[in-house]
Every structure is written in structure tokens, then in C-alpha cells.
Enzyme design. Structure first.
Site, PDB file in Angstrom:
ATOM      1  CB  CYS A  30      -5.356  11.585  -4.468  1.00  0.00           C
ATOM      2  SG  CYS A  30      -7.061  11.102  -4.181  1.00  0.00           S
ATOM      3  NE  ARG A  62      -2.222  12.865 -10.023  1.00  0.00           N
ATOM      4  CZ  ARG A  62      -1.428  11.817  -9.989  1.00  0.00           C
ATOM      5  NH1 ARG A  62      -0.327  11.807 -10.720  1.00  0.00           N
ATOM      6  NH2 ARG A  62      -1.688  10.792  -9.243  1.00  0.00           N
ATOM      7  CD1 TRP A 103     -10.698  14.060  -9.481  1.00  0.00           C
ATOM      8  CD2 TRP A 103     -11.257  11.902  -9.522  1.00  0.00           C
ATOM      9  NE1 TRP A 103     -11.437  13.835 -10.621  1.00  0.00           N
ATOM     10  CE2 TRP A 103     -11.792  12.520 -10.674  1.00  0.00           C
ATOM     11  CE3 TRP A 103     -11.489  10.544  -9.347  1.00  0.00           C
ATOM     12  CZ2 TRP A 103     -12.540  11.847 -11.622  1.00  0.00           C
ATOM     13  CZ3 TRP A 103     -12.228   9.868 -10.306  1.00  0.00           C
ATOM     14  CH2 TRP A 103     -12.747  10.516 -11.429  1.00  0.00           C
ATOM     15  CG  ASN A 163      -2.380   9.694  -3.391  1.00  0.00           C
ATOM     16  OD1 ASN A 163      -3.109  10.547  -2.889  1.00  0.00           O
ATOM     17  ND2 ASN A 163      -1.504   9.962  -4.338  1.00  0.00           N
ATOM     18  N   GLY A 164      -4.579   5.987  -1.995  1.00  0.00           N
ATOM     19  CA  GLY A 164      -4.768   4.543  -1.859  1.00  0.00           C
ATOM     20  C   GLY A 164      -6.060   4.250  -1.128  1.00  0.00           C
ATOM     21  CD  GLU A 187     -15.655   3.169 -28.085  1.00  0.00           C
ATOM     22  OE1 GLU A 187     -16.702   3.757 -28.390  1.00  0.00           O
ATOM     23  OE2 GLU A 187     -14.706   3.741 -27.510  1.00  0.00           O
ATOM     24  CE  LYS A 203     -12.461   6.243 -28.802  1.00  0.00           C
ATOM     25  NZ  LYS A 203     -13.474   6.025 -27.798  1.00  0.00           N
ATOM     26  CD  GLU A 231     -13.333   9.903 -30.241  1.00  0.00           C
ATOM     27  OE1 GLU A 231     -13.821  10.970 -29.841  1.00  0.00           O
ATOM     28  OE2 GLU A 231     -13.427   8.849 -29.591  1.00  0.00           O
ATOM     29  CG  HIS A 235     -29.951  -6.314 -44.780  1.00  0.00           C
ATOM     30  ND1 HIS A 235     -30.980  -6.966 -45.422  1.00  0.00           N
ATOM     31  CD2 HIS A 235     -29.588  -7.131 -43.757  1.00  0.00           C
ATOM     32  CE1 HIS A 235     -31.248  -8.106 -44.799  1.00  0.00           C
ATOM     33  NE2 HIS A 235     -30.399  -8.233 -43.784  1.00  0.00           N
ATOM     34  CE  LYS A 267     -12.303  12.592 -21.372  1.00  0.00           C
ATOM     35  NZ  LYS A 267     -12.326  11.354 -22.189  1.00  0.00           N
TER      36      LYS A 267
HETATM   37  C1  AGP Z   1     -15.547   9.217 -26.761  1.00  0.00           C
HETATM   38  O1  AGP Z   1     -14.325   8.884 -27.318  1.00  0.00           O
HETATM   39  C2  AGP Z   1     -16.084  10.484 -27.191  1.00  0.00           C
HETATM   40  N1  AGP Z   1     -15.172  11.535 -27.004  1.00  0.00           N
HETATM   41  C3  AGP Z   1     -17.537  10.794 -26.850  1.00  0.00           C
HETATM   42  O2  AGP Z   1     -18.290   9.983 -27.700  1.00  0.00           O
HETATM   43  C4  AGP Z   1     -18.047  10.589 -25.414  1.00  0.00           C
HETATM   44  O3  AGP Z   1     -18.069   9.235 -25.099  1.00  0.00           O
HETATM   45  C5  AGP Z   1     -19.452  11.211 -25.287  1.00  0.00           C
HETATM   46  O4  AGP Z   1     -19.374  12.582 -25.522  1.00  0.00           O
HETATM   47  C6  AGP Z   1     -20.089  10.939 -23.949  1.00  0.00           C
HETATM   48  O5  AGP Z   1     -19.344  11.466 -22.917  1.00  0.00           O
HETATM   49  P1  AGP Z   1     -19.614  11.074 -21.419  1.00  0.00           P
HETATM   50  O6  AGP Z   1     -19.294   9.626 -21.266  1.00  0.00           O
HETATM   51  O7  AGP Z   1     -18.710  11.959 -20.620  1.00  0.00           O
HETATM   52  O8  AGP Z   1     -21.066  11.334 -21.131  1.00  0.00           O
END
Ligand code: AGP
Length: 638
Positions: A30, A55, A102, A128-129, A512, A516, A519, A535, A633
Site C-alpha cells: 500500500c 507498486r 493493495w 500501512n501494516g 528454476e 532465470k 529469461e 541418459h 509479466k
Molecule cells: C518467471 O520468471 C516467468 N516470468 C514465468 O515463467 C512465470 O512464472 C509464468 O508465466 C507463470 O506466471 P504466474 O505465476 O503469474 O502464473
């Protein structure tokens, strides 16, 4: 309407160690801005709210002092809507307070939006809090005749201060007395109709700064809201209160009401840096927020006793959970990786068959589904199209559905029957970082709750709750050594291909880590189970192939050690992330150690150096790490 069974059982707030100047705006989602001066307050407050938009928020509002009246305008939705409302119903005065909310404690709605007022509407508060004893205070206030109008914990503050004001008319004294009745955290700004052009702010655990301008004084939760007006600021410390008008400010201790010396600092960031809290990128800020975001995910949920994990409405759907014979996690990307870890935990702790499905595949597969299968969607955004469609499919087939979601009120949160909010705060960098670690923590809580329903021993649960409590501090220990990872990134910069390996709980971490890196830095990276190496992928290994091995000392450790030897024997360059300081330095070309914890929680710790590695390689390669090419995103299309 938001699902009533979502676990809106607490509000997060920033805790744990953080460098104030480096983080400026920690996890608190918030936003607060307050102004008193010679000009009309509303346009200044609106502009400040716009600066806080990055935010994330779902509702907004402001209160302006007009003579001896307070004018309140609130909307559910965008700041543009607040602006339109103010254009339609103008609001005039030279002092006021404003807020972006939020939702975490009560659904997004006009009545839950801040500012909140007392019964007579003579006093307004933005907060906030979390007020941890809000339920008790609300009941007591109701009995004493106060009219409570929202579902928020914040509203009790307005009533408490108003009540104290009948005994102590000066606002700052009433605020001080009221805050002594409150348990929890707060950053607040308060105005009173009876004391024009005075604002009182106070802080405990939620950031707040005072901005000193020419004939104007400001307060904000985040420097970006006021930086265009002044760069001279005083950061309130916990337990402090500021009383100010247009001509200046006095800082006091809340409890003693004794004056504190002003510590005026000069902000030298530009607006964009201020939004990032002084960090170079949102991704870095979010990596550094993890001690706070993990603490937020845990807050209010570890209660001690025989059943030490409390997940709000869990008990309302306990019957479906108890009678479940199978669990399916469905998610995409990073959330799918968290689901893998969750599946291992559910099978280990709750002894229930669990699988993890890519939502995009599963939804088109005509899966076999029985009504005693619980389908759990995991999503940071709560808007991912494939995950949403997968949950919809499960519902149509009559399965109970559940969500593990960061964004309150999002589509998946609304579609599922019940769920857990992460409370990790808005994540702006496209790469998921703090959401991942909070997802693992939330999944642990879920697995412990399920486990207790299915006979998991209290002693075992206690081991987990102790380990969970220690996590924020352990993540901070890793962050304090971030320079080592930066130096490692520089040494690895020449490589265009990486392998990431892990076994057991570390296998999803390897996936993961590889995701990272690719991407953020556009470097090719693949994750594999270390056991699968022989394998096929082992054919790739030579002296040009860095192999990042996630090898903490857990149940898989002896096996991973032999996989590492296989890599070494073929000339591969071994970069090891481990909780075991001994014996690995000879085998590894590079070694970074993390603190030790339970096997299931190691992913929270081992993922942090991998986030930092991807970040630094991305930055060193000149990539736009917050907005990598071709990525969004929220993936709201198939
Ligand atoms: C994560 O770094 C990615 N940008 C992507 O894999 C993301 O996790 C995926 O699109 C799922 O998104 P969500 O968690 O908002 O559903």
C-alpha cells in the site's frame, strides 16, 4: 465478489534487516502520501498517488481538510477513477492524506479503501501494516457504540484515536495514546477536522518519511511520491511520530512524547531510482526483499500449539481436504517449479498422491478427474490464461479447487473455491523471484496443514515451523554475501551454454535456476535431474560447459556427489551451490554455501544465489533484466 474462503488472514509488512536507503520501499504494497502547505492539496496528493502506482493497488482514496470539515473521496479501481470522482465532486483544502491499497485484509471495495474515518467522520486515517489485535479492538469498539464500516483492520485506528481525542484533544497525544493499545505494525497519517492544517504520522514496522519543502511538508511511504517536491527528508524510525504543518515538523517518540533530533537527509535518486528503492532494477530490489516477503507469507500463520499452522479459512474446506485422495498442482513457468517442490512435500508430509501438471498441456489432455481430486492452481499474477483455464476445467469436472496466489482479487483467486495468498507484495520485474520463495513457503504451510489432518506427528510439524521461522534471517545471510555471486558472474561471463543439475528437492531448483538465466540474460541454460545426466545430457559436457549443481547436504547428497564426479571426470566446470562447506571445494571449480535447513526448505535458500547469478550475468551482458525481450509479466493469452 472476492471468494470468502481465501485466506485473507493478515497483512504483510516489512520486517527483518534492510538497508533503509537501499530499500526505501520494502514489501509494503500500500502507498501513503500526505501534504500540508499553501496550495490545493488534492492535485498534489493525486500526483503522489500516481507515482506510487508502480507498486500495484486495487483501490485509492484521499481525505482533505476543508475548513473544519473533512472531505473524503474513495474509489475501487484506478487513480484515474479517483481523479474523475474528484472532478465530479470537487474537494478543496490545503492539507490532506491519501492512500493506494493493495487488498490483503478485506476485499477490494470502496468501503475497504482508505482513508478510514471515525463514527462522526471528524478524523481520517491512512494505514500501512497490520493491526494484529484488530478483531478484539473492533468488538470492544462496537460495544462502546462505534460504527464500523469496513472489513479492514485499519479502521479501528480511526475509532481508537477519536475515542482518545475525547480525553486528550490534541491530535498527537490522542494518536500516541491510541497506538499504545495496538499490537502489530503501522505506518499511519492522520488528520482531524478540529485541527486544521496539522498532520500526525507514526511508524512501527512500516516505512514512512517526512519531506521538508518550502512552505510545505509532506509524508510518504515511498520517496517516489514526494521526490518531485523535495529531496530533504527525515526517515521516521520505528516508535517515532511526526507532527507537522506547512512551516515544519517535530519528531517525537510515540510512547514518551519526548522530542527526537531531526535527522535530515538529502535524497539524490531520480524518480525511477526512487521507485526501485535505490536499487538498479526491480528484480534486484525484489531479490533483496525476500527476507521481508517470506516473513509476510508466514505472518499470522504460525500460531504454536499442537496445530501450529493456521491458514484462515482452511477449516471451512477441511472436509474436502480430509477426504481428498489425490492432489494435482497446475501452473506455468516458475510457479510450476514451485509446484514440483510442493508435490514432493505433500507426498512426504501428508502422504497423499500428488502430481504437477503444466496447465497448458493438462487443459487439452482430457485428464481423468474424480470429485475427490483437489486441483490447486499456483500463480503469482493470478491471471495466467492457461492456469485459469485448467482451474476452470477442474471445476467443470466437479473437483474442489484451490489457489496459491499472490495477487488479491485476481481471476484465479476468484475462480477457485478457497486458497492462500502469498502476501509477497507486488512483483514488478518480469522474472519471478520473491514470488517463488513465497510460493515454496506457502506450499510448506499447506503441506503441514494437510499433514496434520492426515496424522503428521506434532514433533515433525514443530521442526518445520522452527525452520520456517529461521528462513528470513538465513536468506538475509545469503544476501549479505551477494558480492561473491557478482564476482562469480563475472568469471562465467564468457559462456553461452549452461547446465543446471539437482536431485530431489533440488531438481526443481535446477530447473528454476536455468529458467532465470535464460529469461534474464538470453544465455542458453537447461536444467536436468542430475540422475538423468547419463541418459543423454552428459554428452554435452566438456571444458566449455559450466555445470551449476545444486547440491545441499540433504537426502540426495551422496548420489549428487557421484553425479558431480561424473561431470568432473569429463572436464566439466563445476559450480556448486551447497549447504555443506566441507569436502566440496576440491571437487568444485566454484563453491557457494548457503545456511542449512530441512531438506524441503533448502530450495528457498539455494534459489537465492541462482537468482543473483542470473541477474548479474544479465546486467553484465547489457540485458534489460526487468523487461526481458519477448516476455510479459502476466501471460494472459494462450
Ligand atoms: C518467471 O520468471 C516467468 N516470468 C514465468 O515463467 C512465470 O512464472 C509464468 O508465466 C507463470 O506466471 P504466474 O505465476 O503469474 O502464473
Amino acid at each position: 465478489m472476492a471468494r470468502c474462503l481465501y485466506f485473507l488472514d493478515h497483512k504483510p509488512h516489512p520486517t527483518g534487516p534492510h538497508k533503509r536507503l537501499a530499500t526505501g520501499s520494502p514489501t509494503t504494497m500500500c502507498g501513503i502520501i500526505a501534504y500540508v502547505g499553501r496550495d490545493e492539496a488534492a492535485p498534489i496528493l493525486l500526483k503522489g498517488l500516481q507515482r506510487l502506482e508502480y507498486r500495484g493497488y486495487d483501490s485509492a482514496g484521499m481525505a482533505v481538510q476543508n475548513g473544519t470539515r473533512l472531505e473524503i473521496r474513495r474509489v475501487c479501481g484506478r487513480i484515474d477513477a479517483l481523479n474523475e470522482r474528484i472532478l465530479k465532486f470537487p474537494i478543496s483544502g490545503t492539507s490532506g492524506i491519501a492512500h493506494t491499497r493493495w487488498a490483503t485484509h478485506g476485499k477490494p471495495s470502496v468501503s475497504n479503501a482508505h482513508p478510514h474515518v471515525d463514527t462522526a467522520g471528524e478524523l481520517a486515517v491512512v494505514h500501512n501494516g497490520i493491526i494484529e489485535n484488530a478483531d478484539l479492538l473492533r468488538e470492544q469498539l462496537r460495544r462502546r457504540g462505534h460504527t464500523i464500516r469496513s472489513e479492514t483492520d485499519s479502521e479501528v485506528l480511526a475509532h481508537l484515536i477519536a475515542e482518545q481525542k475525547t480525553k486528550e484533544p490534541r491530535l498527537q497525544f490522542a494518536v500516541s495514546r491510541a497506538l499504545r493499545l495496538v499490537e502489530g505494525t503501522f505506518g499511519i497519517a492522520v488528520i482531524s477536522a478540529g485541527e486544521p492544517d496539522k498532520i500526525v504520522c507514526a511508524r512501527r514496522g512500516s516505512p514512512l518519511m517526512i519531506g521538508l519543502g518550502k512552505d510545505a511538508t509532506y509524508a510518504a511511504s515511498d520517496a517516489s511520491a514526494i521526490i518531485q517536491h523535495t529531496r530533504r527528508v527525515v526517515y521516521l524510525e520505528d516508535g517515532e511520530m511526526a507532527v507537522f504543518d506547512a512551516s515544519g515538523c517535530v519528531i517525537m517518540r510515540i510512547d514518551l512524547m519526548s522530542k527526537v533530533d531531526m535527522r535530515i537527509e538529502e535524497i539524490d535518486w531520480d524518480v525511477q531510482e526512487a521507485e526501485r528503492g535505490g536499487y538498479a532494477h526491480f528484480m534486484l530490489k525484489e531479490i533483496y526483499q525476500q527476507p521481508e516477503s517470506i516473513a509476510s507469507t508466514l505472518r499470522g500463520r504460525l500460531v504454536g500449539g499442537e496445530d501450529p499452522v493456521r491458514l484462515g479459512g482452511f477449516h471451512d474446506i477441511a472436509e474436502s481436504l480430509r477426504s481428498a485422495r489425490r492432489v494435482i498442482f497446475t501452473a506455468c513457468g516458475t510457479s510450476w517449479h514451485a509446484g514440483q517442490i510442493g508435490a514432493y512435500m505433500l507426498e512426504e508430509l501428508a502422504r497423499i498422491p500428488t502430481s504437477v501438471e503444466y496447465a497448458s498441456e493438462w487443459r487439452y489432455r482430457d485428464p481423468v478427474l474424480e470429485p475427490d481430486t483437489i486441483v490447486i492452481g499456483i500463480s503469482q499474477s493470478g491471471e495466467t490464461a492457461d492456469t485459469l483455464a485448467a482451474i476452470d476445467l477442474a471445476k467443470r469436472r466437479g473437483c474442489p479447487t484451490f489457489g496459491i496466489i499472490n495477487t488479491v482479487g485476481s481471476s484465479i483467486a476468484r475462480l477457485t473455491d478457497a486458497g492462500i495468498y502469498l502476501h509477497a507484495g507486488p512483483e514488478i520485474g518480469v522474472a519471478s523471484t520473491k514470488s517463488f520463495t513465497s510460493q515454496v513457503v506457502a506450499l510448506t504451510l499447506f503441506a503441514l496443514c494437510m499433514g496434520r489432518h492426515r496424522g503428521l506427528a506434532p514433533e515433525r510439524v514443530k521442526q518445520y515451523t522452527d525452520a520456517l521461522t529461521a528462513l528470513p534471517g538465513q536468506v538475509q545471510e545469503i544476501l549479505d554475501r551477494a558480492d561473491e555471486i557478482r564476482a562469480l558472474a563475472a568469471r562465467l561471463l564468457e559462456h553461452d551454454n549452461f547446465l543446471y543439475l539437482g536431485r530431489g528437492y533440488s531438481f526443481p531448483v535446477a530447473l528454476e535456476g536455468a529458467l532465470k538465466l535464460k529469461e534474464i540474460s538470453y544465455v542458453h541454460a537447461e536444467g536436468f535431474s542430475a540422475a538423468e545426466m547419463k541418459h543423454g545430457p552428459i554428452a554435452l559436457i566438456d571444458e566449455n560447459m559450466p555445470v551449476v549443481v545444486v547440491a545441499p547436504r540433504d537426502a540426495s547428497y551422496p548420489k549428487v556427489l557421484s553425479n558431480m564426479q561424473e561431470v568432473k571426470a569429463r572436464g566439466g566446470r563445476l559450480i556448486t551451490i551447497s549447504s555443506e562447506p566441507n569436502g566440496l571445494s576440491e571437487l568444485s571449480d566454484e563453491l557457494f554455501t548457503v545456511p542449512h535447513t530441512l531438506d524441503a526448505l533448502l530450495p528457498v535458500l539455494t534459489s537465492v544465489p541462482l537468482q543473483l547469478l542470473a541477474y548479474h550475468i544479465g546486467v553484465m551482458r547489457g540485458c534489460d533484466v526487468d523487461k526481458p525481450r519477448n516476455l510479459a509479466k502476466s501471460v494472459t493469452v494462450e
